[in-house]
Design a protein around this motif. Structure first.
Motif, PDB file in Angstrom:
ATOM      1  N   HIS A  97      37.722 -35.231  -8.672  1.00  0.00           N
ATOM      2  CA  HIS A  97      39.088 -36.010  -9.047  1.00  0.00           C
ATOM      3  C   HIS A  97      40.098 -35.743  -8.119  1.00  0.00           C
TER       4      HIS A  97
ATOM      5  N   THR B 174      41.817 -38.824  -5.646  1.00  0.00           N
ATOM      6  CA  THR B 174      43.218 -39.182  -5.603  1.00  0.00           C
ATOM      7  C   THR B 174      44.013 -38.656  -4.453  1.00  0.00           C
TER       8      THR B 174
ATOM      9  N   ASP C   6      46.065 -41.458  -2.449  1.00  0.00           N
ATOM     10  CA  ASP C   6      47.487 -41.314  -2.619  1.00  0.00           C
ATOM     11  C   ASP C   6      48.028 -41.157  -0.940  1.00  0.00           C
TER      12      ASP C   6
ATOM     13  N   LEU D  74      38.907 -45.100 -11.051  1.00  0.00           N
ATOM     14  CA  LEU D  74      40.219 -45.601 -10.261  1.00  0.00           C
ATOM     15  C   LEU D  74      39.714 -46.960  -9.229  1.00  0.00           C
TER      16      LEU D  74
END
Length: 219
Positions: free
Chosen positions: A50, A54, A58, A82
């Motif tokens: 995770h 991310t 990002d 996601l």
């Protein structure tokens, strides 16, 4: 020959006009860790998968391909749900990191750059991804993060290099890294030591903290 450690401006780099997909390598058995690293969680319970996914999203990747192998079914449940995140299984993952990298690169769409990193870098910040991607425009872009002169991750590989990279990592699938090819190809160095230490975690926690290792699969 390496082009030297190029120091980037601080702050948020311009947005890349070249589409970039993150390639997260998480297929290994984690022998030194004692279990596949794709199953490891940080002290707060957050899966390493995770954190890395991310950070890539990002940091400017439009999507992420998570490459699984050992314990793939269990690991798949830890990949965040996601938009843009998907998984592939490297059938030959036991042959070494080259096989996993090849599986991830082959899963990319044409004309897309790959931003490659490892699951065992749980503290990698999105800022490091943004800096390495920078304002990438040319399909022959080739960059890698360095930390005090030590090469590490993430690594940005433009689509013009895809065939050569695949040839390098599949010619000797037992090789643990694409590092020699990156050096021969003259990857641009992007200094990231001010953002984080760049060290991977390849052993179980000792004294409540992950033991850092300087080893890097793109070493």
């Amino acid at each position: 020959m390496d082009r030297g450690a190029g120091v980037r401006l601080t702050g948020t780099p311009p947005v890349s006009s070249l589409p970039v997909t993150g390639v997260l390598l998480a297929a290994g058995a984690g022998t030194r860790m004692g279990r596949p690293k794709a199953l490891v969680r940080s002290a707060d319970g957050t899966p390493w998968l995770h954190r890395a996914t991310t950070a890539l999203l990002d940091g400017g990747c439009g999507s992420v391909v998570v490459v699984l192998g050992a314990a793939a079914e269990d690991a798949r449940r830890l990949v965040p749900d996601l938009p843009g995140a998907r998984t592939v299984v490297a059938e030959g993952w036991a042959g070494g990191p080259g096989a996993s990298l090849a599986a991830g690169v082959r899963a990319l769409a044409d004309g897309v750059a790959a931003c490659v990193t490892l699951v065992d870098l749980p503290t990698m910040p999105a800022a490091a991804v943004r800096r390495v991607i920078g304002a990438a425009e040319s399909p022959d872009v080739l960059r890698r993060a360095v930390f005090g002169g030590r090469p590490g991750h993430p690594v940005l590989v433009g689509p013009a290099h895809r065939t050569a990279l695949l040839a390098a990592v599949t010619a000797d699938p037992g090789d643990r890294s694409a590092g020699a090819w990156l050096r021969r190809a003259g990857a641009e160095w992007v200094a990231c030591g001010d953002l984080w230490d760049g060290e991977d975690r390849d052993r179980p926690p000792v004294g409540g903290c992950d033991r850092a290792s300087a080893a890097s699969s793109c070493g």
